[in-house]
Design an enzyme around this catalytic site. Structure first.
Site, PDB file in Angstrom:
ATOM      1  N   TYR A 142     -26.285 -30.034  -2.254  1.00 14.91           N
ATOM      2  CA  TYR A 142     -27.342 -30.913  -1.747  1.00 14.91           C
ATOM      3  C   TYR A 142     -28.526 -30.110  -1.228  1.00 14.91           C
ATOM      4  O   TYR A 142     -29.668 -30.560  -1.294  1.00 14.91           O
ATOM      5  CB  TYR A 142     -26.806 -31.789  -0.602  1.00 14.91           C
ATOM      6  CG  TYR A 142     -26.097 -33.029  -1.062  1.00 14.91           C
ATOM      7  CD1 TYR A 142     -24.909 -32.945  -1.775  1.00 14.91           C
ATOM      8  CD2 TYR A 142     -26.610 -34.290  -0.774  1.00 14.91           C
ATOM      9  CE1 TYR A 142     -24.247 -34.084  -2.183  1.00 14.91           C
ATOM     10  CE2 TYR A 142     -25.950 -35.431  -1.178  1.00 14.91           C
ATOM     11  CZ  TYR A 142     -24.771 -35.325  -1.883  1.00 14.91           C
ATOM     12  OH  TYR A 142     -24.130 -36.458  -2.286  1.00 14.91           O
ATOM     13  N   LYS A 187     -12.130 -26.546  -5.337  1.00 17.97           N
ATOM     14  CA  LYS A 187     -11.963 -26.291  -6.772  1.00 17.97           C
ATOM     15  C   LYS A 187     -11.877 -24.780  -6.943  1.00 17.97           C
ATOM     16  O   LYS A 187     -12.672 -24.145  -7.661  1.00 17.97           O
ATOM     17  CB  LYS A 187     -13.163 -26.917  -7.524  1.00 17.97           C
ATOM     18  CG  LYS A 187     -13.060 -26.909  -9.033  1.00 17.97           C
ATOM     19  CD  LYS A 187     -12.053 -27.910  -9.589  1.00 17.97           C
ATOM     20  CE  LYS A 187     -11.923 -27.737 -11.099  1.00 17.97           C
ATOM     21  NZ  LYS A 187     -10.795 -28.507 -11.656  1.00 17.97           N
ATOM     22  N   ASP A 219      -9.891 -32.444  -8.387  1.00 23.23           N
ATOM     23  CA  ASP A 219      -9.497 -33.397  -9.436  1.00 23.23           C
ATOM     24  C   ASP A 219      -8.124 -33.993  -9.125  1.00 23.23           C
ATOM     25  O   ASP A 219      -7.895 -35.194  -9.249  1.00 23.23           O
ATOM     26  CB  ASP A 219      -9.534 -32.746 -10.832  1.00 23.23           C
ATOM     27  CG  ASP A 219      -8.889 -31.365 -10.886  1.00 23.23           C
ATOM     28  OD1 ASP A 219      -8.507 -30.824  -9.826  1.00 23.23           O
ATOM     29  OD2 ASP A 219      -8.760 -30.816 -11.998  1.00 23.23           O
ATOM     30  N   ASP A 243     -18.740 -36.585  -0.970  1.00 30.83           N
ATOM     31  CA  ASP A 243     -19.533 -37.753  -1.366  1.00 30.83           C
ATOM     32  C   ASP A 243     -18.747 -38.601  -2.357  1.00 30.83           C
ATOM     33  O   ASP A 243     -18.610 -39.815  -2.206  1.00 30.83           O
ATOM     34  CB  ASP A 243     -20.855 -37.282  -1.989  1.00 30.83           C
ATOM     35  CG  ASP A 243     -21.685 -38.453  -2.485  1.00 30.83           C
ATOM     36  OD1 ASP A 243     -21.816 -39.436  -1.731  1.00 30.83           O
ATOM     37  OD2 ASP A 243     -22.173 -38.395  -3.627  1.00 30.83           O
ATOM     38  N   ASP A 247     -16.460 -42.465  -1.681  1.00 35.93           N
ATOM     39  CA  ASP A 247     -16.693 -43.728  -2.391  1.00 35.93           C
ATOM     40  C   ASP A 247     -15.374 -44.229  -2.969  1.00 35.93           C
ATOM     41  O   ASP A 247     -15.039 -45.410  -2.893  1.00 35.93           O
ATOM     42  CB  ASP A 247     -17.709 -43.554  -3.537  1.00 35.93           C
ATOM     43  CG  ASP A 247     -19.115 -43.994  -3.131  1.00 35.93           C
ATOM     44  OD1 ASP A 247     -19.465 -43.823  -1.941  1.00 35.93           O
ATOM     45  OD2 ASP A 247     -19.860 -44.509  -3.996  1.00 35.93           O
TER      46      ASP A 247
HETATM   47  C1  IPM Z   1     -23.804 -41.066   1.111  1.00 36.17           C
HETATM   48  C2  IPM Z   1     -24.886 -41.390   0.126  1.00 36.17           C
HETATM   49  C3  IPM Z   1     -25.929 -40.286   0.155  1.00 36.17           C
HETATM   50  C4  IPM Z   1     -25.255 -38.982  -0.232  1.00 36.17           C
HETATM   51  C5  IPM Z   1     -27.165 -40.548  -0.725  1.00 36.17           C
HETATM   52  C6  IPM Z   1     -27.801 -41.879  -0.419  1.00 36.17           C
HETATM   53  C7  IPM Z   1     -28.160 -39.427  -0.625  1.00 36.17           C
HETATM   54  O1  IPM Z   1     -24.369 -41.561  -1.151  1.00 36.17           O
HETATM   55  O2  IPM Z   1     -24.090 -41.010   2.314  1.00 36.17           O
HETATM   56  O3  IPM Z   1     -22.657 -40.865   0.695  1.00 36.17           O
HETATM   57  O4  IPM Z   1     -25.134 -38.678  -1.427  1.00 36.17           O
HETATM   58  O5  IPM Z   1     -24.848 -38.263   0.666  1.00 36.17           O
HETATM   59 MN    MN Z   2     -22.213 -41.327  -1.277  1.00 38.42          MN
END
Ligand code: IPM
Ligand code: MN
Length: 353
Positions: A142, A187, A219, A243, A247
Protein backbone atom coordinates in the site's frame (compact mmCIF):
# COMPACT_ATOMS: atom_id res chain seq x y z
CA UNK A 1 -14.45 10.57 31.64
CA UNK A 2 -14.23 13.48 29.21
CA UNK A 3 -14.25 12.35 25.60
CA UNK A 4 -13.46 14.46 22.59
CA UNK A 5 -14.49 12.68 19.43
CA UNK A 6 -13.63 13.58 15.85
CA UNK A 7 -16.50 12.45 13.63
CA UNK A 8 -15.71 11.74 9.97
CA UNK A 9 -18.95 10.68 8.22
CA UNK A 10 -17.42 10.58 4.72
CA UNK A 11 -19.38 9.41 1.68
CA UNK A 12 -22.35 7.31 0.58
CA UNK A 13 -24.14 5.75 3.53
CA UNK A 14 -21.42 7.19 5.83
CA UNK A 15 -23.42 10.16 7.15
CA UNK A 16 -26.49 8.02 7.87
CA UNK A 17 -24.68 5.36 9.90
CA UNK A 18 -22.47 8.00 11.50
CA UNK A 19 -25.55 9.75 12.92
CA UNK A 20 -26.63 6.50 14.58
CA UNK A 21 -23.14 5.85 15.97
CA UNK A 22 -23.08 9.33 17.47
CA UNK A 23 -26.58 8.93 18.94
CA UNK A 24 -25.55 5.68 20.63
CA UNK A 25 -22.31 7.21 21.86
CA UNK A 26 -24.23 10.10 23.44
CA UNK A 27 -26.79 7.82 25.06
CA UNK A 28 -24.06 5.67 26.62
CA UNK A 29 -22.14 8.72 27.85
CA UNK A 30 -25.26 10.12 29.44
CA UNK A 31 -26.04 6.82 31.11
CA UNK A 32 -22.56 6.41 32.59
CA UNK A 33 -21.91 10.06 33.42
CA UNK A 34 -19.23 10.78 30.82
CA UNK A 35 -19.07 14.06 28.97
CA UNK A 36 -18.57 13.89 25.25
CA UNK A 37 -18.05 16.51 22.57
CA UNK A 38 -17.94 16.05 18.82
CA UNK A 39 -15.93 17.82 16.17
CA UNK A 40 -17.06 17.02 12.62
CA UNK A 41 -14.58 16.91 9.75
CA UNK A 42 -14.73 16.16 6.04
CA UNK A 43 -12.92 13.39 4.18
CA UNK A 44 -13.16 11.21 1.07
CA UNK A 45 -15.06 12.22 -2.07
CA UNK A 46 -16.96 14.81 -0.06
CA UNK A 47 -13.67 16.54 0.80
CA UNK A 48 -12.37 16.24 -2.77
CA UNK A 49 -15.51 18.01 -3.99
CA UNK A 50 -15.24 20.68 -1.33
CA UNK A 51 -11.51 21.38 -1.07
CA UNK A 52 -9.78 19.09 -3.60
CA UNK A 53 -8.11 16.89 -0.96
CA UNK A 54 -9.57 13.62 0.48
CA UNK A 55 -7.85 14.15 3.87
CA UNK A 56 -7.42 17.90 4.32
CA UNK A 57 -4.97 19.37 6.82
CA UNK A 58 -7.87 20.75 8.86
CA UNK A 59 -9.34 17.24 9.21
CA UNK A 60 -5.93 15.90 10.24
CA UNK A 61 -5.69 18.59 12.94
CA UNK A 62 -9.15 17.77 14.27
CA UNK A 63 -8.20 14.07 14.45
CA UNK A 64 -4.90 14.79 16.21
CA UNK A 65 -6.71 16.95 18.70
CA UNK A 66 -9.31 14.30 19.60
CA UNK A 67 -9.24 11.29 21.94
CA UNK A 68 -10.70 9.06 19.24
CA UNK A 69 -11.98 9.23 15.67
CA UNK A 70 -15.37 7.81 14.72
CA UNK A 71 -15.01 7.14 11.02
CA UNK A 72 -17.72 5.88 8.67
CA UNK A 73 -16.84 5.23 5.02
CA UNK A 74 -15.32 6.80 1.93
CA UNK A 75 -15.69 6.07 -1.77
CA UNK A 76 -17.69 7.20 -4.76
CA UNK A 77 -18.17 5.37 -8.09
CA UNK A 78 -17.49 8.51 -10.08
CA UNK A 79 -13.82 8.04 -9.14
CA UNK A 80 -13.73 4.23 -9.53
CA UNK A 81 -14.73 4.48 -13.15
CA UNK A 82 -12.23 7.18 -14.00
CA UNK A 83 -8.72 5.73 -14.36
CA UNK A 84 -7.35 9.22 -15.00
CA UNK A 85 -8.63 10.68 -11.71
CA UNK A 86 -5.67 12.33 -9.98
CA UNK A 87 -7.08 12.11 -6.48
CA UNK A 88 -9.31 9.38 -5.12
CA UNK A 89 -11.38 9.17 -1.93
CA UNK A 90 -9.46 6.05 -0.81
CA UNK A 91 -6.25 8.09 -0.73
CA UNK A 92 -7.86 10.03 2.11
CA UNK A 93 -8.24 6.86 4.13
CA UNK A 94 -4.64 5.83 3.45
CA UNK A 95 -3.40 9.32 4.34
CA UNK A 96 -5.33 9.19 7.59
CA UNK A 97 -3.82 5.81 8.47
CA UNK A 98 -0.31 6.95 7.66
CA UNK A 99 -0.48 10.37 9.29
CA UNK A 100 -2.05 9.04 12.48
CA UNK A 101 0.47 6.16 12.53
CA UNK A 102 -2.35 3.58 12.70
CA UNK A 103 -0.23 0.51 12.14
CA UNK A 104 -2.54 -1.98 13.86
CA UNK A 105 -5.95 -2.74 12.41
CA UNK A 106 -8.04 -4.95 14.66
CA UNK A 107 -10.84 -6.76 12.85
CA UNK A 108 -12.88 -9.15 14.96
CA UNK A 109 -14.80 -11.85 13.09
CA UNK A 110 -17.73 -12.86 15.26
CA UNK A 111 -20.90 -14.71 14.46
CA UNK A 112 -24.38 -13.85 15.65
CA UNK A 113 -26.38 -17.00 16.32
CA UNK A 114 -29.56 -15.56 14.85
CA UNK A 115 -27.79 -14.75 11.57
CA UNK A 116 -25.94 -18.02 11.02
CA UNK A 117 -28.41 -18.97 8.29
CA UNK A 118 -27.15 -15.98 6.29
CA UNK A 119 -23.66 -17.44 6.14
CA UNK A 120 -22.67 -19.16 2.92
CA UNK A 121 -21.04 -21.82 5.11
CA UNK A 122 -22.76 -24.74 6.81
CA UNK A 123 -24.17 -23.99 10.24
CA UNK A 124 -21.90 -26.42 12.09
CA UNK A 125 -18.79 -24.93 10.48
CA UNK A 126 -19.52 -21.34 11.31
CA UNK A 127 -21.47 -21.46 14.60
CA UNK A 128 -19.13 -20.40 17.37
CA UNK A 129 -16.43 -19.08 15.06
CA UNK A 130 -14.75 -16.19 16.82
CA UNK A 131 -11.40 -14.81 15.80
CA UNK A 132 -9.56 -11.54 15.40
CA UNK A 133 -7.50 -10.55 12.44
CA UNK A 134 -4.70 -8.14 13.25
CA UNK A 135 -3.79 -6.47 9.99
CA UNK A 136 -0.64 -4.38 9.62
CA UNK A 137 -1.96 -1.11 8.20
CA UNK A 138 0.78 1.35 7.33
CA UNK A 139 3.34 -0.71 5.44
CA UNK A 140 3.71 -3.16 2.59
CA UNK A 141 2.48 -2.68 -0.95
CA UNK A 142 0.00 0.00 0.00
CA UNK A 143 2.81 2.39 0.84
CA UNK A 144 5.92 0.95 -0.85
CA UNK A 145 7.57 2.49 -3.88
CA UNK A 146 5.32 2.43 -6.93
CA UNK A 147 5.90 2.89 -10.62
CA UNK A 148 3.57 2.94 -13.60
CA UNK A 149 3.94 3.67 -17.29
CA UNK A 150 2.07 2.20 -20.23
CA UNK A 151 4.36 -0.82 -20.49
CA UNK A 152 5.38 -1.57 -16.95
CA UNK A 153 4.13 -1.10 -13.42
CA UNK A 154 5.09 -2.29 -9.96
CA UNK A 155 4.33 -1.92 -6.27
CA UNK A 156 6.92 -2.71 -3.64
CA UNK A 157 6.09 -4.87 -0.65
CA UNK A 158 8.65 -3.49 1.78
CA UNK A 159 8.71 -4.21 5.51
CA UNK A 160 11.27 -3.36 8.15
CA UNK A 161 12.03 -5.31 11.31
CA UNK A 162 10.55 -2.65 13.67
CA UNK A 163 7.34 -2.56 11.65
CA UNK A 164 6.98 -6.33 11.95
CA UNK A 165 7.96 -6.44 15.61
CA UNK A 166 5.45 -3.86 16.75
CA UNK A 167 2.47 -5.47 15.01
CA UNK A 168 3.46 -8.88 16.40
CA UNK A 169 3.60 -7.42 19.90
CA UNK A 170 0.03 -6.16 19.46
CA UNK A 171 -1.05 -9.58 18.21
CA UNK A 172 0.49 -11.37 21.21
CA UNK A 173 -1.26 -9.00 23.61
CA UNK A 174 -4.58 -9.99 22.04
CA UNK A 175 -3.67 -13.67 22.05
CA UNK A 176 -2.77 -13.53 25.74
CA UNK A 177 -6.18 -12.10 26.58
CA UNK A 178 -7.99 -14.70 24.45
CA UNK A 179 -7.45 -18.40 23.74
CA UNK A 180 -3.66 -18.02 23.45
CA UNK A 181 -3.39 -19.19 19.88
CA UNK A 182 -1.72 -17.01 17.26
CA UNK A 183 -1.49 -17.78 13.57
CA UNK A 184 1.11 -15.80 11.62
CA UNK A 185 0.00 -15.61 8.00
CA UNK A 186 2.57 -15.01 5.27
CA UNK A 187 3.86 -16.26 1.93
CA UNK A 188 7.35 -17.18 3.10
CA UNK A 189 7.71 -19.87 0.43
CA UNK A 190 7.84 -17.12 -2.23
CA UNK A 191 8.27 -13.61 -0.83
CA UNK A 192 11.38 -12.14 0.77
CA UNK A 193 9.23 -9.75 2.81
CA UNK A 194 7.36 -12.76 4.21
CA UNK A 195 10.61 -14.54 5.06
CA UNK A 196 11.61 -11.57 7.20
CA UNK A 197 8.13 -11.63 8.80
CA UNK A 198 8.57 -15.27 9.69
CA UNK A 199 12.09 -14.80 10.99
CA UNK A 200 11.02 -11.90 13.22
CA UNK A 201 7.86 -13.76 14.27
CA UNK A 202 9.91 -16.74 15.46
CA UNK A 203 12.04 -14.43 17.58
CA UNK A 204 9.04 -12.65 19.10
CA UNK A 205 7.25 -15.98 19.65
CA UNK A 206 10.09 -17.12 21.90
CA UNK A 207 9.07 -14.35 24.32
CA UNK A 208 5.54 -15.74 24.60
CA UNK A 209 5.86 -19.47 25.35
CA UNK A 210 2.34 -19.53 26.83
CA UNK A 211 0.91 -18.70 23.40
CA UNK A 212 0.73 -21.45 20.79
CA UNK A 213 2.07 -19.88 17.60
CA UNK A 214 1.65 -21.40 14.19
CA UNK A 215 2.71 -20.22 10.76
CA UNK A 216 0.52 -20.52 7.71
CA UNK A 217 0.86 -19.53 4.08
CA UNK A 218 -1.81 -17.06 3.03
CA UNK A 219 -3.34 -19.30 0.36
CA UNK A 220 -3.73 -22.05 2.91
CA UNK A 221 -5.14 -19.59 5.46
CA UNK A 222 -7.77 -18.44 2.95
CA UNK A 223 -8.82 -22.07 2.51
CA UNK A 224 -8.74 -22.88 6.21
CA UNK A 225 -11.01 -19.92 6.98
CA UNK A 226 -13.69 -21.53 4.84
CA UNK A 227 -13.08 -25.14 5.85
CA UNK A 228 -12.61 -24.60 9.56
CA UNK A 229 -13.01 -21.00 10.74
CA UNK A 230 -13.08 -22.17 14.36
CA UNK A 231 -9.42 -23.10 14.03
CA UNK A 232 -8.46 -19.43 14.39
CA UNK A 233 -8.18 -17.34 17.53
CA UNK A 234 -5.86 -14.46 16.62
CA UNK A 235 -4.35 -14.10 13.18
CA UNK A 236 -1.68 -11.54 12.28
CA UNK A 237 -0.63 -10.59 8.80
CA UNK A 238 0.67 -7.89 6.48
CA UNK A 239 -1.43 -5.11 4.98
CA UNK A 240 -2.46 -6.64 1.64
CA UNK A 241 -3.12 -10.17 2.91
CA UNK A 242 -5.09 -8.69 5.79
CA UNK A 243 -7.23 -6.63 3.42
CA UNK A 244 -8.20 -9.72 1.47
CA UNK A 245 -8.63 -12.13 4.37
CA UNK A 246 -10.84 -9.75 6.37
CA UNK A 247 -13.33 -9.38 3.52
CA UNK A 248 -13.46 -13.15 3.40
CA UNK A 249 -13.84 -13.28 7.16
CA UNK A 250 -16.63 -10.75 7.21
CA UNK A 251 -18.77 -12.65 4.75
CA UNK A 252 -18.50 -16.02 6.46
CA UNK A 253 -20.30 -14.50 9.44
CA UNK A 254 -23.39 -13.75 7.37
CA UNK A 255 -23.34 -9.98 7.05
CA UNK A 256 -20.63 -7.51 6.26
CA UNK A 257 -22.83 -4.83 7.80
CA UNK A 258 -22.12 -6.13 11.26
CA UNK A 259 -18.38 -6.01 11.66
CA UNK A 260 -16.58 -3.12 13.34
CA UNK A 261 -12.87 -2.43 13.52
CA UNK A 262 -10.32 -0.44 15.43
CA UNK A 263 -7.12 1.04 14.08
CA UNK A 264 -4.54 1.96 16.65
CA UNK A 265 -0.94 3.05 16.70
CA UNK A 266 1.01 6.19 17.37
CA UNK A 267 -1.66 8.88 17.53
CA UNK A 268 -5.46 9.07 17.84
CA UNK A 269 -7.17 5.68 17.36
CA UNK A 270 -9.86 5.31 14.70
CA UNK A 271 -13.03 3.21 15.00
CA UNK A 272 -14.91 2.29 11.86
CA UNK A 273 -17.10 -0.34 10.23
CA UNK A 274 -15.22 -2.64 7.88
CA UNK A 275 -17.77 -2.19 5.09
CA UNK A 276 -17.54 0.54 2.49
CA UNK A 277 -19.68 3.52 1.47
CA UNK A 278 -22.36 1.58 -0.50
CA UNK A 279 -23.15 4.58 -2.73
CA UNK A 280 -26.24 2.93 -4.26
CA UNK A 281 -27.93 2.99 -0.86
CA UNK A 282 -27.10 6.60 -0.07
CA UNK A 283 -30.05 8.48 1.39
CA UNK A 284 -32.35 5.45 1.28
CA UNK A 285 -32.28 4.75 5.02
CA UNK A 286 -31.59 1.04 4.40
CA UNK A 287 -27.94 0.65 5.46
CA UNK A 288 -27.25 -1.43 8.54
CA UNK A 289 -25.89 0.83 11.30
CA UNK A 290 -24.75 -2.07 13.51
CA UNK A 291 -21.11 -2.19 12.38
CA UNK A 292 -20.82 1.52 13.12
CA UNK A 293 -22.57 1.12 16.46
CA UNK A 294 -20.33 -1.81 17.38
CA UNK A 295 -17.32 0.31 16.49
CA UNK A 296 -18.52 2.70 19.20
CA UNK A 297 -18.42 -0.32 21.56
CA UNK A 298 -14.81 -0.93 20.51
CA UNK A 299 -14.08 2.74 21.17
CA UNK A 300 -15.29 2.50 24.76
CA UNK A 301 -13.42 -0.76 25.27
CA UNK A 302 -10.23 0.87 24.03
CA UNK A 303 -10.50 3.26 26.98
CA UNK A 304 -11.17 0.31 29.30
CA UNK A 305 -14.80 1.33 29.63
CA UNK A 306 -15.90 -2.28 29.41
CA UNK A 307 -19.36 -1.91 30.93
CA UNK A 308 -20.18 0.74 28.35
CA UNK A 309 -19.05 -1.53 25.53
CA UNK A 310 -20.97 -4.43 27.01
CA UNK A 311 -24.21 -2.46 27.14
CA UNK A 312 -23.88 -1.57 23.45
CA UNK A 313 -23.28 -5.22 22.55
CA UNK A 314 -26.25 -6.25 24.65
CA UNK A 315 -28.46 -3.63 22.95
CA UNK A 316 -27.33 -4.78 19.49
CA UNK A 317 -28.10 -8.42 20.35
CA UNK A 318 -31.48 -7.41 21.74
CA UNK A 319 -32.35 -5.53 18.54
CA UNK A 320 -31.49 -8.61 16.49
CA UNK A 321 -33.51 -10.86 18.78
CA UNK A 322 -36.46 -8.46 18.52
CA UNK A 323 -36.17 -8.64 14.72
CA UNK A 324 -35.54 -4.91 14.60
CA UNK A 325 -33.34 -5.30 11.56
CA UNK A 326 -32.43 -3.58 8.34
CA UNK A 327 -33.73 -5.27 5.16
CA UNK A 328 -30.64 -7.38 4.29
CA UNK A 329 -30.85 -9.37 7.53
CA UNK A 330 -34.57 -9.28 8.22
CA UNK A 331 -36.30 -12.62 8.76
CA UNK A 332 -38.83 -13.61 6.13
CA UNK A 333 -42.05 -11.72 6.54
CA UNK A 334 -40.58 -9.54 9.31
CA UNK A 335 -41.03 -5.78 9.28
CA UNK A 336 -38.18 -3.89 7.64
CA UNK A 337 -36.55 -1.24 9.76
CA UNK A 338 -34.51 1.67 8.46
CA UNK A 339 -31.03 2.77 9.49
CA UNK A 340 -32.55 5.44 11.68
CA UNK A 341 -35.18 3.21 13.27
CA UNK A 342 -32.64 0.54 14.22
CA UNK A 343 -30.43 3.23 15.74
CA UNK A 344 -33.34 4.75 17.65
CA UNK A 345 -34.39 1.35 18.99
CA UNK A 346 -30.88 0.76 20.31
CA UNK A 347 -30.68 4.23 21.85
CA UNK A 348 -33.99 3.58 23.65
CA UNK A 349 -32.79 0.22 24.87
CA UNK A 350 -29.69 1.90 26.33
CA UNK A 351 -31.74 4.67 27.96
CA UNK A 352 -34.06 2.16 29.60
CA UNK A 353 -31.39 -0.36 30.61
C1 IPM B 1 -10.33 -1.58 3.82
C2 IPM B 1 -10.60 -0.99 2.46
C3 IPM B 1 -9.44 -0.08 2.08
C4 IPM B 1 -8.17 -0.91 2.04
C5 IPM B 1 -9.64 0.69 0.76
C6 IPM B 1 -10.93 1.45 0.74
C7 IPM B 1 -8.47 1.58 0.47
O1 IPM B 1 -10.79 -1.99 1.51
O2 IPM B 1 -10.27 -0.82 4.79
O3 IPM B 1 -10.19 -2.80 3.92
O4 IPM B 1 -7.87 -1.53 1.02
O5 IPM B 1 -7.48 -0.94 3.05
MN1 MN C 1 -10.66 -4.01 2.30
Amino acid sequence: MDLKIAVLPGDGIGPEISAQGVAVMSAVCEKFGHTVSYEYAICGADAIDKVGNPFPEETFKICMDADAVLFSAVGDPKFDNDPTAKVRPEQGLLAMRKKLGLFANIRPVETFDCLIHKSPLKDELVRGADFICIRELTGGMYFGEKYQDDEKAYDTNAYTRPEIERILEVAYQYALRRRKHLTVVDKANVLASSRLWRQVAKEVAAKYPEVETDYMFVDNAAMRMIQDPKFFDVMVTENTFGDILTDEGSCITGSMGLLPSASTGEHTPVFEPIHGSWPQAKGLNIANPLAQILSVAMLFEYFNLTEEGKLIREAVNASLDADVRTPEIQVEGGAKYGTKEVGEWIVNYIKNA
